[in-house]
Design an enzyme around this catalytic site. Structure first.
Site, PDB file in Angstrom:
ATOM      1  N   LYS A   1       0.844  -1.205   0.000  1.00 18.66           N
ATOM      2  CA  LYS A   1       0.000   0.000   0.000  1.00 18.66           C
ATOM      3  C   LYS A   1       0.872   1.246   0.000  1.00 18.66           C
ATOM      4  CE  LYS A   1      -1.839   2.806   2.881  1.00 18.66           C
ATOM      5  NZ  LYS A   1      -1.883   4.112   2.166  1.00 18.66           N
TER       6      LYS A   1
ATOM      7  N   GLU B   1      10.477   0.633   9.905  1.00 17.73           N
ATOM      8  CA  GLU B   1      11.441   1.702   9.600  1.00 17.73           C
ATOM      9  C   GLU B   1      10.718   3.000   9.894  1.00 17.73           C
ATOM     10  OE1 GLU B   1      14.478   1.186   8.535  1.00 17.73           O
ATOM     11  OE2 GLU B   1      14.482  -0.806   7.644  1.00 17.73           O
TER      12      GLU B   1
ATOM     13  N   CYS C   1      13.726  10.551   6.406  1.00 16.19           N
ATOM     14  CA  CYS C   1      13.722  10.027   7.780  1.00 16.19           C
ATOM     15  C   CYS C   1      15.109  10.139   8.415  1.00 16.19           C
ATOM     16  CB  CYS C   1      13.250   8.586   7.773  1.00 16.19           C
ATOM     17  SG  CYS C   1      14.085   7.610   6.522  1.00 16.19           S
TER      18      CYS C   1
ATOM     19  N   GLU D   1      10.710  15.435  15.151  1.00 14.90           N
ATOM     20  CA  GLU D   1      11.023  15.312  13.734  1.00 14.90           C
ATOM     21  C   GLU D   1      10.186  16.341  12.965  1.00 14.90           C
ATOM     22  OE1 GLU D   1       9.619  11.790  11.621  1.00 14.90           O
ATOM     23  OE2 GLU D   1      11.576  11.634  10.676  1.00 14.90           O
TER      24      GLU D   1
END
Ligand code: NAP
Ligand code: MG
Length: 501
Positions: free
Chosen positions: A200, A274, A308, A405
């Protein structure tokens, strides 16, 4: 396809994040990309209308124009995709490694042949500059298929003494920042090891995963070996919970990763995650400072900072702080922000309106909490989602911009005096995905690398990716590796419960 000549050296961008020029796309390149008014789900080797009968729009973040409608998979569509993957599994896992490798080689070669189409489509759907899709995303995606094609018939060498078996049907969920590349990272090792897949893609960047399905069909990959279902987070949630899966591989936010881990507890499904990051980028006074400036720029402004492993926290040794920040400001002023289809563009559009709002919110928090904001004075287009390259100095470790983040082109700069202090500050985070070290001393690199709590440590470089190098995190950045021999381990069922670790 008309042959294009490589650009003149003097028209090449000063900031090219990738390697070689492969070709020079231009505005008319968009003519070469077909985008269906309606894209369907790829299940059992064919495109099907969704049983849910619903569609959503995908937009170009640089213009806010709707590129097309895309099928929104509902629970019945997820089920149909898992069933197709289940039906395809026995024959696929029985195939010799050599034959599985042949399919992967074929996919890699077709990807290379259609590289221009993929690069343009990715740039349109994601907002990232064509120089990056052309030189980084698409070539690296092809490399991942080539690399894993090579392993498909050598798994016994990787896992001596055991008969390497695939998990079975794997559900894979990926984010929007590297849509094609993340699909390649997930699909290639899974297939090499004999698994079948339901993938997906992210709701806001589904088009290149669907174009990849055309490649699978072109390569005559057996029906059902890879199925792609588009949709929102609910489709992802339905997929990972489907009882027909044997393994789930997720790349995305730490928040959703934790939710998936909770949902899968006790299910017997293997899991790799991850997740997010807040990487420290360390610059010592003995480093080659001009090179370090390039590395820091690459670390945080590559892909608009939607990375990331972005080097979002810069820690500079106090003695060179003022000099380094001055160099950085001058370098930032030369970053060209704008039309992602222009080959000279360094930084494209922010991927979505919500992401832009989050970046702005964190910048406002940085100012409120007392850090000093520097933004390069670039003209931003009126339409689309844009954010100027931004740097905060005087950042304290407790501030939100140092802890959360941001996933955008925002650098938070702090200082350190000693190597011990550098290590303490670098590790003062819940994440543990990557870090970067700039120093001239080899012994210091080794000393630091052993102390950094991060899955990836770059030395005198940053944001370099290679299919042979394992990538992944620790702590709140997740577990499991992608790439290298370690990445294949995540798709092979090993005795003794080494499930995907
Ligand atoms: P996200 O919200 O976690 O979404 C990632 C994927 O999960 C999307 O396909 C999303 O669908 C889907 N999803 C959302 N809710 C779900 C649920 N409850 N169950 C299952 N799937 C669900 O992350 P994002 O905002 O798209 O991506 C940015 C994040 O990804 C950042 O934190 C970044 O650090 C991380 N990331 C990590 C790596 C790595 O290798 N460590 C690489 C790239 C990105 P929708 O798109 O429809 O929401
Ligand atoms: Mg889009």
């Amino acid at each position: 396809m008309a042959k294009k000549t490589a650009p003149e050296t003097d028209s090449a961008p000063e900031l090219s994040f990738g390697g070689k020029w492969l070709y020079a796309p231009s505005r008319e390149a968009t003519d070469h990309v077909r985008i269906a008014a309606r894209s369907e789900l790829f299940v059992g080797g064919e495109f099907h209308k969704p049983k849910s009968r619903s569609y959503f729009a995908t937009v170009n973040p640089a213009t806010e124009e709707v590129l097309g409608e895309v099928a929104a998979a509902g629970a019945k569509d997820v089920d149909a995709a898992v069933q197709a993957a289940t039906r395809a599994l026995p024959a696929w896992r029985r195939l010799s490694g050599e034959d599985r490798g042949r399919y992967l080689f074929r996919i890699a070669r077709i990807l290379q042949e259609r590289a221009r189409e993929f690069a343009v489509l990715e740039t349109l759907d994601n907002g990232k500059p064509i120089a990056e899709t052309r030189d980084v995303d698409v070539p690296l995606a092809a490399q991942h298929f080539f690399y894993h094609a090579g392993w498909a018939d050598k798994l016994e060498l990787l896992f001596p003494g055991v008969r390497p078996e695939p998990y079975g049907v794997v559900g894979q969920v990926i984010p929007w920042n590297f849509p094609l590349l993340m699909a390649a990272w997930k699909i290639a090792p899974a297939l090499a090891a004999g698994n079948t897949v339901v993938l997906k893609p992210a709701e806001t960047s589904p088009l290149t995963a669907l174009l990849l399905c055309e490649v699978f069909a072109q390569a005559e990959l057996p029906a059902g070996v890879v199925n792609v279902i588009t949709g929102d987070g609910a489709a992802g949630a339905a997929l990972v919970r489907h009882p027909g899966l044997h393994k789930v591989a997720f790349t995305g936010s730490t928040e959703v990763g934790k939710e998936i881990q909770r949902a899968l507890a006790g299910s017997g499904k293997a899991l790799t995650l991850e997740l997010g990051g807040k990487a420290a980028h360390l610059v010592f006074e003995d480093a080659a400072l001009d090179q370090a400036v390039e590395g820091v720029v690459r670390g945080i402004f590559f892909n608009q900072g939607h990375v990331c492993c972005a080097g979002s926290r810069l820690l500079v040794q106090e003695s060179v702080h003022d000099l380094f920040v001055d160099k950085l400001r001058r370098r930032m002023a030369r970053i060209r922000v704008g039309d992602p289809l222009d080959k000279n563009t360094d930084m494209g559009a922010i991927h979505s309106a919500p992401q832009l709002a989050r970046i702005r919110e964190l910048c406002a928090a940085g100012e409120r909490e007392g850090a000093v904001m520097h933004q390069s004075a670039c003209a931003l287009p009126a339409k689309g989602y844009w954010h100027a390259p931004t740097m905060f100095t005087g950042v304290a470790m407790s501030q939100r911009i140092a802890r959360e983040e941001i996933f955008g082109p925002v650098l938070a700069v702090s200082t350190f005096r000693t190597p011990d202090e550098a290590v303490a500050k670098a590790n003062d985070t819940a994440y543990g995905l990557s870090c970067g070290i700039w120093t001239d001393k080899g012994a210091r690199i080794l000393w630091l690398a052993g102390r950094m709590r991060a899955g990836v440590v770059w030395n005198n470089t940053f944001n370099r990716f290679d299919p042979a190098a394992p990538f992944g995190g620790m702590r709140e950045s997740g577990f499991g590796r992608e790439g290298g021999a370690q990445g294949l381990r995540a798709y092979v069922r090993l005795p003794g419960g080494l499930a995907g670790a």
